[in-house]
Scaffold this active site. Structure first.
Site, PDB file in Angstrom:
ATOM      1  N   GLU A  44       0.876  -1.162   0.000  1.00  0.00           N
ATOM      2  CA  GLU A  44       0.000   0.000   0.000  1.00  0.00           C
ATOM      3  C   GLU A  44       0.920   1.220   0.000  1.00  0.00           C
ATOM      4  OE1 GLU A  44      -2.229   0.860   3.557  1.00  0.00           O
ATOM      5  OE2 GLU A  44      -3.558   2.236   2.510  1.00  0.00           O
ATOM      6  N   ARG A 269       6.028 -12.475   9.655  1.00  0.00           N
ATOM      7  CA  ARG A 269       6.747 -11.257   9.303  1.00  0.00           C
ATOM      8  C   ARG A 269       8.070 -11.202  10.058  1.00  0.00           C
ATOM      9  NH1 ARG A 269       2.574  -7.055  11.014  1.00  0.00           N
ATOM     10  NH2 ARG A 269       3.249  -6.324   9.001  1.00  0.00           N
ATOM     11  N   LYS A 279       4.986   0.344  10.427  1.00  0.00           N
ATOM     12  CA  LYS A 279       4.923   1.627   9.740  1.00  0.00           C
ATOM     13  C   LYS A 279       4.503   2.719  10.722  1.00  0.00           C
ATOM     14  CE  LYS A 279       3.746   0.334   4.986  1.00  0.00           C
ATOM     15  NZ  LYS A 279       2.669   0.355   3.968  1.00  0.00           N
TER      16      LYS A 279
END
Length: 570
Positions: A44, A269, A279
């Site tokens: 994104e 992850r 983020k």
RNA sequence: UGGGGUAUAGUGUAAUGGCAGCACGACAGACUCUGAAUCUGUUUGUCUAGGUUCGAAUCCUAGUACCCCAGCCA
């Protein structure tokens, strides 16, 4: 596929494969998807890429390469309020820098909005979706909890025709934000919260960075993502663990539509000690000025690591070494550093530079004389050749290379001890001159002219070899030293009421302004990197100018002496 | 206490019923014109308890611990 990667290993070989590659190899064998492999990396565009993304990038592009398939770059730009062109650009730059390419397969979810709309209409007609007037808060109440089932929305029973008309009005902008949603009609009592009539579209009168004001309804991730994969005929849709319980929904939409059905596979992850990877937290570090920007060399962002002097090959090597699994793990940052040092050790030219200078006068060396001495550029790579370094009566060495009353194990300068100046001469320190504060400001030494080049004709040995720079010829520079951004392995390990920023390392950046470089460093290319012998790996910072040369320390060299000292202090 | 996942050395990761291996770290030594690199060696592990089996990290049963899910974020 990859533009400059050396790693190649066929997906068909018998070497042990990680669980993702095993699934793909098996699918290839059984002929699923005509033995075609097509992956995608779907960021994104709402932030900068970090090392965790690099793991996913190397996985997706790497698998495509190994199985002779394809990997798309697709921007998952379904939320205009968070996304910006700046991120679209930086993401592409970072992936290319890492060494991967997508040829003409650059896609945007926003290009599929029309198709998605039509498919939504199809679900409505089939009685599988409805327009709901519940507010966000009401929707939350109707959803139930983890242990209690939800209840049906009062709007769940609307007829197909009414739904179609309302949905079209939503699209046309007839309703304000938040007043209506399109929901999938699944099961409000499902133990999987994602199946309790999930929202497919929300109304958002926002300008999209690519579609402008064309749309005022935007698809939700769960609705959109499988469709994007399906449109692109992705065979294996690889994502992180938190999407595991979204998979039934991913599958449900594709099954209802009866369109091409990729397989979603989830992996854990990446987490690394002494840093953060979300983020949100990285954004907080930037916005609260704990770091100097997204590309601050202390950041785990791709742009930060690039500026720090980490190489693409070392990051790829790291991503390969950490492996792929479903276990939620935290990698020791020492492994990352090992991969970087390994690559730099092979490729970085060696130079001499003094970070914290101490003046040395060779008393028996002729005044005004300069000799050019030959120095090896890279002992691990003979083809790197040699260069000449000027030597003269007055030199600089590191302050840490002198010690008063030094122990036997200290191989450097102390009164009466002979050491070698690298590529130059054997030198003995006679006296240390101190200023009024008792601090050593100068060493008076003598050299043995017979040891020119660094070897004694009589065969005597010295234990220590130290680096130096001729004072007269030295180039001044600023050097920025970096350390871990956080003082704790897990920055989230905080006291009650504290935020992860409480664990920020106050010494993560040290700026040295009086550094002395050998003259060959006077003019360097912008992306120049090297090893300062005995000190570490360094690269030119983007702030560097001919008037004010700035080097970043990528990493220090492993330092056994520092370790010994540390142990003695304990 | 609903559902979905995961547990192998300090940290990661292999072994798919047959000698628990590899990498990083740590420690010790060799070598060294970088106290780097390189080389050699050492160290430490199958979450627990039962069961099946000649044989279990692997299969079965029961536990335990940890992660994820109640955005109109992705």
């Amino acid at each position: 596929m990859a533009e400059n990667t050396n790693e190649s290993n066929s997906g068909e070989n018998t070497k042990s494969l990680d669980f993702v590659r095993s699934i793909i190899a098996e699918d290839n064998k059984t002929g699923k998807h005509e033995s075609r492999v097509h992956t995608r990396f779907p960021p994104e565009p709402n932030g900068y890429l970090h090392i965790g993304h690099a793991k996913s990038i190397c996985l997706n592009f790497g698998i495509a390469q190994e199985f002779e398939g394809l990997c798309n770059l697709r921007f998952d730009d379904t939320n205009p309020v968070k996304e910006e062109q700046e991120y679209v650009d930086s993401i592409q730059e970072d992936i290319r820098w890492l060494g991967w390419g997508w040829e003409d397969r650059l896609y945007f979810a926003s290009d599929y909005f029309g198709q998605m709309y039509d498919w939504a209409a199809q679900l409505i007609k089939n009685g599988k979706a409805y327009v709901c007037d519940l507010t966000a808060e009401e929707t939350r109440e109707y959803r139930g909890t983890l242990t209690e089932p939800g209840k049906n929305s009062p709007y769940r029973g609307r007829g197909a025709q009414e739904n179609i008309e309302l949905f079209e009005k939503m699209k046309n902008g007839d309703f304000p934000d938040g007043t209506k949603t399109l929901k999938a009609k699944i099961d409000m009592s499902s133990p999987n919260m994602n199946m309790r009539d999930p929202v497919m579209y929300r109304i958002l009168h926002a300008t999209h960075h690519r579609t402008g004001d064309k749309w005022c309804i935007y698809p939700m991730y769960d609705w959109a993502h499988g469709l994007e994969d399906s449109i692109e005929k992705i065979t294996h849709s690889i994502c992180t663990l938190e999407f595991e319980h979204h998979r039934p929904l991913y599958d449900w939409f594709l099954d209802q539509l009866e369109i091409f059905h990729p397989q979603q596979i989830e992996f854990a992850r990446l987490n690394i000690t002494y840093t953060v990877m979300s983020k949100r937290k990285l954004l907080e570090l930037v916005q609260q000025n704990h770091v100097l920007g997204w590309d601050d060399p202390r950041m785990p962002t791709i742009s930060g690591m690039r500026r720090r002097g980490f190489t693409p090959a070392s990051i790829r090597d790291f991503c390969k070494t950490v492996g792929v699994a479903k276990f939620n793990s935290t990698i020791d940052i020492a492994l990352l550093e090992h991969c970087v040092r390994k690559d730099l050790n092979d490729h970085a030219p060696r130079v001499m530079a003094v970070l914290d200078p101490l003046k040395v006068v060779i008393e028996n060396y002729p005044e005004g004389q300069t000799e050019e001495l030959e120095a090896i550029n890279n002992p691990n790579d003979p083809s790197a050749g040699t260069r000449s370094v000027p030597f003269s009566k007055v030199l600089y060495i590191e302050k840490t290379d002198y010690m008063e009353n030094a122990p036997r194990k200290f191989y450097r300068f102390t009164e009466g001890r002979e050491v070698r100046l690298r590529y130059a001469y054997f030198v003995t320190c006679n006296e240390a001159i101190k200023d009024e504060n008792g601090e050593v400001v100068e060493l008076r030494c003598t050299y043995d002219p017979a040891t020119k080049g660094g070897d004694a004709p009589d065969g005597r040995k010295v234990k220590g070899t130290i680096h130096w720079v001729s004072a007269e010829h030295a180039v001044d520079a600023e050097v920025r030293l970096y350390d871990h951004l956080f003082t704790k392995e897990n920055p989230d390990d905080t006291e009650e009421g504290e935020n992860f920023t409480a664990n920020l390392n106050p010494d993560s950046l040290k700026v040295l302004t009086n550094c002395k470089l050998e003259p060959s460093l006077a003019n360097t290319e912008p992306d120049f990197y090297c090893q300062f012998e005995r000190t570490g790996y360094f690269c030119i910072d983007k702030d560097s100018t001919p008037e004010n040369i700035v080097f970043n320390r990528t990493l220090n060299l492993r330092d056994t002496w520092a370790k010994i000292q540390k142990q003695q202090k304990k």
